[in-house]
Design a protein around this motif. Structure first.
Motif: not given
Length: 223
Positions: A73-74, A77-78, A81, A97
């Motif tokens: 997770l970046k 980001e929620e 990817a 989301s």
């Protein structure tokens, strides 16, 4: 008369207490131990959660519960990817989301309870279809909307389904082959080897366990 009444009451209470103690030992201790022992002897794999191990013997999950294969997770980001070098499962319950369960969390198991004409559900399916086309199209292979099976864009009733259809697995073959520097024939063979037929030949549908398939893929790429 009073002494007889008190004596009868105590006898009844003592009988009830003995029954409680006996039933507690039999039903609360002996029966669970017997069932556990029989299960460990007769069905050890199922009794221990149908665990799946990788080549090193490490437990990587259960064949009964789906899981995601995402990139780290970046910041900002929620939702992480998907890591496209792995076969991806069907969506967990809810595709947006803000949906109920996007992470295969056991405590949130359940259906979305949205009807086929629900605006949110329609939008989620359209978004998921666009993502499937974009994520699985390669330089030499373009995915068409008509190629996409229902399980690629909809969740199961529980949201925890560990399986995908052979059609969805095959749709991902070109992308997985390209990302892992394998041939399409190698990955197709992997899918065929991990496709389970109908139970007893007529119950249910052919299916592919995503975790088992990805464990085999890892062994192939590292072998």
């Amino acid at each position: 008369m009073a002494n007889n009444s008190v004596g009868n009451t105590w006898r009844i209470l003592w009988a009830g207490l003995r029954a409680l103690l006996v039933l507690t030992v039999v039903c609360g201790v002996l029966y669970p131990l017997a069932v556990t022992g029989i299960a460990q002897v007769a069905f050890p794999g199922k009794a221990n959660g149908s665990e799946i191990q990788d080549a090193s013997g490490k437990v990587v999950g259960s064949e009964l519960i789906g899981q995601r294969y995402d990139l780290p997770l970046k910041d900002g980001e929620e939702t992480a990817a998907p890591d496209l070098k792995w076969f991806q499962p069907r969506p967990s319950n809810g595709l947006g989301s803000n949906s109920v369960n996007t992470r295969y969390k056991l405590i949130l198991s359940g259906a979305t309870n949205r009807s086929g004409d629900n605006a949110d559900l329609i939008r989620w399916v359209k978004d998921a279809k666009a993502a499937v086309i974009k994520g699985n199209s390669t330089a030499g292979h373009q995915v068409k909307p008509s190629d996409i099976p229902a399980d690629a864009v909809t969740s199961s009733g529980s949201g925890l389904d560990p399986h995908i259809s052979p059609e969805y697995a095959k749709l991902q073959v070109h992308r997985v082959a390209e990302k892992n520097h394998l041939t399409v024939a190698q990955v197709n063979r992997l899918v065929a080897d991990h496709t389970d037929d109908r139970v007893l030949g007529f119950i249910g549908e052919p299916r592919v366990n995503v975790l088992r398939l990805n464990v085999a893929l890892k062994e192939l790429t590292q072998g």
